[in-house]
Design a protein around this motif. Structure first.
Motif, PDB file in Angstrom:
ATOM      1  N   TYR A  74      40.933  38.487  31.272  1.00 24.20           N
ATOM      2  CA  TYR A  74      41.290  37.280  31.222  1.00 24.20           C
ATOM      3  C   TYR A  74      40.282  36.615  31.596  1.00 24.20           C
ATOM      4  CZ  TYR A  74      45.966  39.103  31.474  1.00 24.20           C
ATOM      5  OH  TYR A  74      47.186  39.664  31.024  1.00 24.20           O
ATOM      6  N   ARG A  75      39.065  37.239  32.400  1.00 18.14           N
ATOM      7  CA  ARG A  75      37.876  36.225  32.545  1.00 18.14           C
ATOM      8  C   ARG A  75      37.167  35.731  31.460  1.00 18.14           C
ATOM      9  NH1 ARG A  75      35.952  36.301  37.906  1.00 18.14           N
ATOM     10  NH2 ARG A  75      37.531  37.182  39.586  1.00 18.14           N
ATOM     11  N   SER A 101      45.738  33.152  32.452  1.00 17.97           N
ATOM     12  CA  SER A 101      46.461  34.302  32.695  1.00 17.97           C
ATOM     13  C   SER A 101      48.212  33.928  32.973  1.00 17.97           C
ATOM     14  CB  SER A 101      46.111  35.463  33.723  1.00 17.97           C
ATOM     15  OG  SER A 101      46.554  34.955  35.053  1.00 17.97           O
ATOM     16  N   ARG A 118      31.997  36.091  36.348  1.00 21.52           N
ATOM     17  CA  ARG A 118      32.177  36.363  37.863  1.00 21.52           C
ATOM     18  C   ARG A 118      32.209  34.926  38.658  1.00 21.52           C
ATOM     19  NH1 ARG A 118      35.195  40.360  38.046  1.00 21.52           N
ATOM     20  NH2 ARG A 118      34.560  41.784  36.486  1.00 21.52           N
ATOM     21  N   ARG A 159      53.531  32.613  39.076  1.00 21.97           N
ATOM     22  CA  ARG A 159      53.574  32.236  37.757  1.00 21.97           C
ATOM     23  C   ARG A 159      55.082  33.178  37.113  1.00 21.97           C
ATOM     24  NH1 ARG A 159      48.953  36.081  36.507  1.00 21.97           N
ATOM     25  NH2 ARG A 159      49.935  38.120  36.448  1.00 21.97           N
ATOM     26  N   GLY A 217      44.369  45.731  37.887  1.00 23.71           N
ATOM     27  CA  GLY A 217      44.796  44.346  37.435  1.00 23.71           C
ATOM     28  C   GLY A 217      46.086  43.705  38.225  1.00 23.71           C
ATOM     29  N   ARG A 218      46.980  42.851  37.700  1.00 26.04           N
ATOM     30  CA  ARG A 218      47.885  42.221  38.270  1.00 26.04           C
ATOM     31  C   ARG A 218      49.507  42.846  37.869  1.00 26.04           C
ATOM     32  NH1 ARG A 218      43.813  40.581  39.821  1.00 26.04           N
ATOM     33  NH2 ARG A 218      43.148  38.661  40.851  1.00 26.04           N
ATOM     34  N   ASP A 219      49.544  43.431  36.829  1.00 28.96           N
ATOM     35  CA  ASP A 219      50.634  43.857  36.221  1.00 28.96           C
ATOM     36  C   ASP A 219      50.786  45.171  35.464  1.00 28.96           C
ATOM     37  OD1 ASP A 219      48.999  42.997  34.389  1.00 28.96           O
ATOM     38  OD2 ASP A 219      50.511  42.138  33.000  1.00 28.96           O
ATOM     39  N   ILE A 220      49.853  46.051  36.025  1.00 25.33           N
ATOM     40  CA  ILE A 220      49.826  47.151  35.213  1.00 25.33           C
ATOM     41  C   ILE A 220      50.822  48.109  35.405  1.00 25.33           C
ATOM     42  CG2 ILE A 220      48.058  49.049  34.566  1.00 25.33           C
ATOM     43  CD1 ILE A 220      46.873  46.137  34.201  1.00 25.33           C
ATOM     44  N   ARG A 239      44.268  31.347  44.332  1.00 20.53           N
ATOM     45  CA  ARG A 239      44.493  31.957  43.166  1.00 20.53           C
ATOM     46  C   ARG A 239      45.826  33.073  43.419  1.00 20.53           C
ATOM     47  NH1 ARG A 239      41.109  36.008  40.697  1.00 20.53           N
ATOM     48  NH2 ARG A 239      39.562  36.177  42.461  1.00 20.53           N
ATOM     49  N   THR A 267      41.308  44.956  33.787  1.00 26.11           N
ATOM     50  CA  THR A 267      41.811  43.830  32.983  1.00 26.11           C
ATOM     51  C   THR A 267      41.495  42.384  33.456  1.00 26.11           C
ATOM     52  OG1 THR A 267      43.907  44.115  34.149  1.00 26.11           O
ATOM     53  CG2 THR A 267      43.507  45.623  32.464  1.00 26.11           C
ATOM     54  N   GLY A 268      41.205  42.334  34.829  1.00 26.33           N
ATOM     55  CA  GLY A 268      40.776  40.957  35.077  1.00 26.33           C
ATOM     56  C   GLY A 268      39.882  40.369  34.329  1.00 26.33           C
ATOM     57  N   ALA A 275      40.471  31.979  35.041  1.00 23.93           N
ATOM     58  CA  ALA A 275      41.068  33.082  34.406  1.00 23.93           C
ATOM     59  C   ALA A 275      42.544  33.081  35.232  1.00 23.93           C
ATOM     60  CB  ALA A 275      40.510  34.425  35.142  1.00 23.93           C
ATOM     61  N   SER A 276      42.658  32.752  36.334  1.00 26.21           N
ATOM     62  CA  SER A 276      44.081  32.773  36.936  1.00 26.21           C
ATOM     63  C   SER A 276      44.932  31.746  36.183  1.00 26.21           C
ATOM     64  CB  SER A 276      43.980  32.198  38.321  1.00 26.21           C
ATOM     65  OG  SER A 276      45.579  32.205  38.980  1.00 26.21           O
ATOM     66  N   LYS A 323      39.590  46.187  44.619  1.00 23.72           N
ATOM     67  CA  LYS A 323      40.186  46.967  43.448  1.00 23.72           C
ATOM     68  C   LYS A 323      39.175  47.644  42.693  1.00 23.72           C
ATOM     69  CE  LYS A 323      42.953  44.053  41.444  1.00 23.72           C
ATOM     70  NZ  LYS A 323      42.935  42.960  42.004  1.00 23.72           N
ATOM     71  N   ARG A 378      48.887  36.489  27.669  1.00 21.20           N
ATOM     72  CA  ARG A 378      49.320  37.791  28.350  1.00 21.20           C
ATOM     73  C   ARG A 378      49.409  38.910  27.193  1.00 21.20           C
ATOM     74  NH1 ARG A 378      48.884  37.690  33.467  1.00 21.20           N
ATOM     75  NH2 ARG A 378      48.983  39.760  33.483  1.00 21.20           N
TER      76      ARG A 378
HETATM   77  O1   DC Z   1      40.881  40.984  39.207  1.00 22.61           O
HETATM   78  P1   DC Z   1      40.238  39.543  38.729  1.00 22.61           P
HETATM   79  O2   DC Z   1      39.934  38.799  40.162  1.00 22.61           O
HETATM   80  O3   DC Z   1      39.030  39.753  37.958  1.00 22.61           O
HETATM   81  O4   DC Z   1      41.441  38.495  37.897  1.00 22.61           O
HETATM   82  C1   DC Z   1      41.208  37.451  37.463  1.00 22.61           C
HETATM   83  C2   DC Z   1      42.304  36.838  37.265  1.00 22.61           C
HETATM   84  O5   DC Z   1      43.032  37.319  36.012  1.00 22.61           O
HETATM   85  C3   DC Z   1      43.617  36.656  38.486  1.00 22.61           C
HETATM   86  O6   DC Z   1      43.355  35.568  39.103  1.00 22.61           O
HETATM   87  C4   DC Z   1      44.816  36.774  37.539  1.00 22.61           C
HETATM   88  C5   DC Z   1      44.402  37.371  36.135  1.00 22.61           C
HETATM   89  N1   DC Z   1      44.746  38.784  36.059  1.00 22.61           N
HETATM   90  C6   DC Z   1      46.114  38.941  35.432  1.00 22.61           C
HETATM   91  O7   DC Z   1      46.837  37.861  35.523  1.00 22.61           O
HETATM   92  N2   DC Z   1      46.732  40.191  35.125  1.00 22.61           N
HETATM   93  C7   DC Z   1      45.834  41.143  35.245  1.00 22.61           C
HETATM   94  N3   DC Z   1      46.345  42.553  34.738  1.00 22.61           N
HETATM   95  C8   DC Z   1      44.407  41.117  35.823  1.00 22.61           C
HETATM   96  C9   DC Z   1      44.081  39.788  36.044  1.00 22.61           C
END
Ligand code: DC
Length: 227
Positions: free
Chosen positions: A38-39, A103, A91, A187, A129-132, A180, A34-35, A99-100, A16, A109
């Motif tokens: 959270y990191r 989040s 990283r 979640r 990200g995950r939820d954009i 992860r 966005t990750g 971060a997981s 990504k 959030r």
């Molecule tokens: O994309 P990444 O691996 O850098 O993200 C790190 C953690 O952040 C991932 O395991 C879940 C969380 N995350 C999230 O819940 N929602 C997002 N929009 C981006 C990341």
């Protein structure tokens, strides 16, 4: 053209951020990882000796003092936490897990989603990200769900870590990534999920260039129809 949003979601290690960064540059719009946000929160908690997995008064008051911002340094995007460049520290593998963990907390959030929406005000952005596409920008003009088989994603991440001199084995990377993914998918609050109207791009059989071309062609086609 009015401001628009490109949303790229998917599991860890799908490529990504590499692809998103390049696409944003090509389109001439801002890129928001966005990750990394959270990191940065996870790093702050862990460095302060606070459990990132538990919603506690200590974590809440700590995160109230977190100032997170993106800055461009020598043409590279960096993330700053309270004025300190933490782009490298975030990283590290234990921060990925943290971060997981963090989040999954609804208050974290809510705080970051508000920040993400503010970052996009009045301009075009590409956010990954995950939820954009499902939660942050459900009306995004372009939505892509980028994925690949977990063994392939783990292999790519393993090679990346090896290049940096990280001693993790392939098995460790695969284990961490699987754990992860499961946590991010399962979640309760805004889990990792493909939006119904997102384009599924599976890059298991593609190299980076092929993946980019597929992503670019789809995005360009969608953008053609905007006014
Ligand atoms: O994309 P990444 O691996 O850098 O993200 C790190 C953690 O952040 C991932 O395991 C879940 C969380 N995350 C999230 O819940 N929602 C997002 N929009 C981006 C990341």
């Amino acid at each position: 053209m009015k401001p628009y949003v490109v949303a790229i979601d998917g599991p860890a290690g799908a490529g990504k951020s590499t692809l998103a960064k390049r696409l944003a540059k090509e389109l001439g719009i801002a890129y928001i990882d966005t990750g990394a946000m959270y990191r940065a929160c996870a790093l702050y908690a862990i460095e302060s000796g606070i459990n990132p997995k538990v919603d506690s008064p200590e974590l809440r008051s700590l995160l109230e003092t977190a100032e997170i911002d993106f800055r461009t340094v020598k043409e590279e995007q960096k993330i700053f936490l309270n004025d300190i460049d933490v782009s490298r520290e975030i990283r590290e593998p234990h921060i990925s897990t943290g971060a997981s963990d963090i989040s999954a907390l609804p208050f974290v959030r809510d705080m970051l989603v508000t920040m993400q929406r503010n970052l996009a005000k009045g301009k075009s952005v590409l956010m990954d990200g995950r939820d954009i596409g499902t939660n942050v920008f459900p009306d995004a003009q372009v939505k892509v769900f980028l994925t690949a088989d977990v063994a392939e994603r783990a292999n790519r991440r393993f090679l990346e870590l090896q290049e940096k001199g990280d001693p993790s084995t392939y098995e460790q990377v695969l284990h961490e990534m699987t754990a992860r993914d499961e946590q991010d998918k399962n979640r309760e609050y805004a889990p990792l999920r493909q939006a119904e109207d997102a384009y599924l791009l599976d890059t298991t059989q593609m190299n980076l260039e092929e993946s980019f071309q597929a992503l670019f062609q789809y995005t360009a086609k969608k953008l053609q129809h905007l006014d």
